[in-house]
Design an enzyme around this catalytic site. Sequence first.
Site, short mmCIF file in Angstrom:
data_model
loop_
_atom_site.label_atom_id
_atom_site.label_comp_id
_atom_site.label_asym_id
_atom_site.label_seq_id
_atom_site.Cartn_x
_atom_site.Cartn_y
_atom_site.Cartn_z
N SER A 108 0.87 -1.17 0.00
CA SER A 108 0.00 0.00 0.00
C SER A 108 0.91 1.22 0.00
O SER A 108 1.78 1.33 0.87
CB SER A 108 -0.88 -0.03 1.25
OG SER A 108 -1.86 0.97 1.16
N GLU A 109 0.75 2.12 -0.99
CA GLU A 109 1.79 3.15 -1.15
C GLU A 109 1.84 4.14 0.00
O GLU A 109 2.82 4.86 0.14
CB GLU A 109 1.68 3.86 -2.50
CG GLU A 109 0.42 4.62 -2.76
CD GLU A 109 -0.53 3.80 -3.63
OE1 GLU A 109 -0.56 2.56 -3.46
OE2 GLU A 109 -1.23 4.40 -4.46
N ASN A 110 0.79 4.18 0.84
CA ASN A 110 0.87 5.06 2.00
C ASN A 110 1.79 4.50 3.09
O ASN A 110 2.03 5.16 4.09
CB ASN A 110 -0.52 5.35 2.58
CG ASN A 110 -1.25 4.11 3.01
OD1 ASN A 110 -1.25 3.10 2.32
ND2 ASN A 110 -1.89 4.16 4.17
#
Lengths: 219, 234
Positions: free
Chosen positions: A45-47
């Site tokens: 998840s890029e966060n």
Amino acid sequence: MEARELIARRAAKELRDGQVVNLGIGIPTAVANYLPEGVELILQSENGALMFGPTPRLGAQDPDFANAGGQPITLLPGAAVFDLAASFGIIRGGFVDATILGGLEVDQEGNIANWARPIAPGKYTPGMGGAMDLLAGARRVIVTLQHSSKTGSKVLKKCTLPITGAGVVDLIVTEKAVFEVSPAGMVLIEIVDGVTVDDIRAITEADFTVSDQLCAYQV
Amino acid sequence: MDLDAAMEKIHDGATIMLGGFLGVGSPLRAIDKLAERGVKDLTIISIVNAHPAGNFDMEILYRHKQVKKLITSHSGTCQIALDQWAAGETEIEYFPMGTMVEKMRAAGSGLGGVLTATGLGTLVEEGKRKLTIEGKEYLLELPLKAEFAFIKGYRGDRFGNIQYRGVSANSNPVMATAADYTVAEVNEIVEVGVITPECVGTPGIFVQAVVQGNTFEEHQRAYTDQWVRAKLLK
């Protein structure tokens, strides 16, 4: 089967056990529901997380655990969390084996447009988020989209909207067909039951060749 | 320091980084205080815009028409921002998310810029220098700094050491380094030494003020309410 589910089920077949995968918003998110038996992914998840799990039930949510859509998530055993600098280091650094993204348009040169719908002259929404980095860094790029919009084919000779990445698409999955894309051009490799190659030509603006191993859509 | 004292430094026209990612890991109290203080013509630097279910985090700055310009990677979650932009009342400048992070990292870590292949062949390359290094083409992206950063941590101490929790560090650590004056809002202020050295996510030298934000109980309630309202929990 509804088009979006069909596309998600087909795209899921592209993923291999143990791969690091980033799934975009929309159809790609649903791909996680249809993984073949024995395929476990390391979802990024890029966060800032690797190995996130399912949505928590009410009561199990945690205010500091969410995905890149702002939705509550859980983490699986073996998960890791980090800040955005590390997260995009993973993405640009070539550590993501595959990304599955939605698209507004794709074209026969492997370009994809999915960040910019005009809302006023020179003004676009919603913005690219992490998509341009994913397209620049992921080892394999799979685009999932419906074959046509109300106004016509979304699989084009040349994207009309501002592109998100140039010459980066490896595979296009629609509810009608699957195409491989390479510098040599687009190749039709699968078509759904009851549809002919001529039918696909009629609804596809892009030029493509037909694989000599053309087969039925794998779901 | 309390939040009111930190907020007195903020003036009309200020350039402010806001940590967080769609409201998660966002300095909610500081944002509400910015809205209450009513400072105008702000340039806001935020990795994305407000939580998609609305009525949360930075959306209020648009409702109060305080944003002159937003620098971000994505704004599709905040309709009021798009409406004001379409009407010419506010500006938005987009950078790819990873590029934006590295621009801030460059500003905070003494680099003159970064080279990235992200955005090549797209509108992002307009007006930027391209360099070819060992046969590969890159865009030169310049540092991005701010006068102020409001970041959000779990715990902080009077040295400014900040501990993050869960998946909520996101843009906070890099922003802490890239602003002249960084205010960290935390759920709990603790004695020096309580945060063990390996749990310090942002060393105190990057932080000028630590202020009490929502208590952890208030923090839990704020996100639970938002997620229940948005029907995001099973």
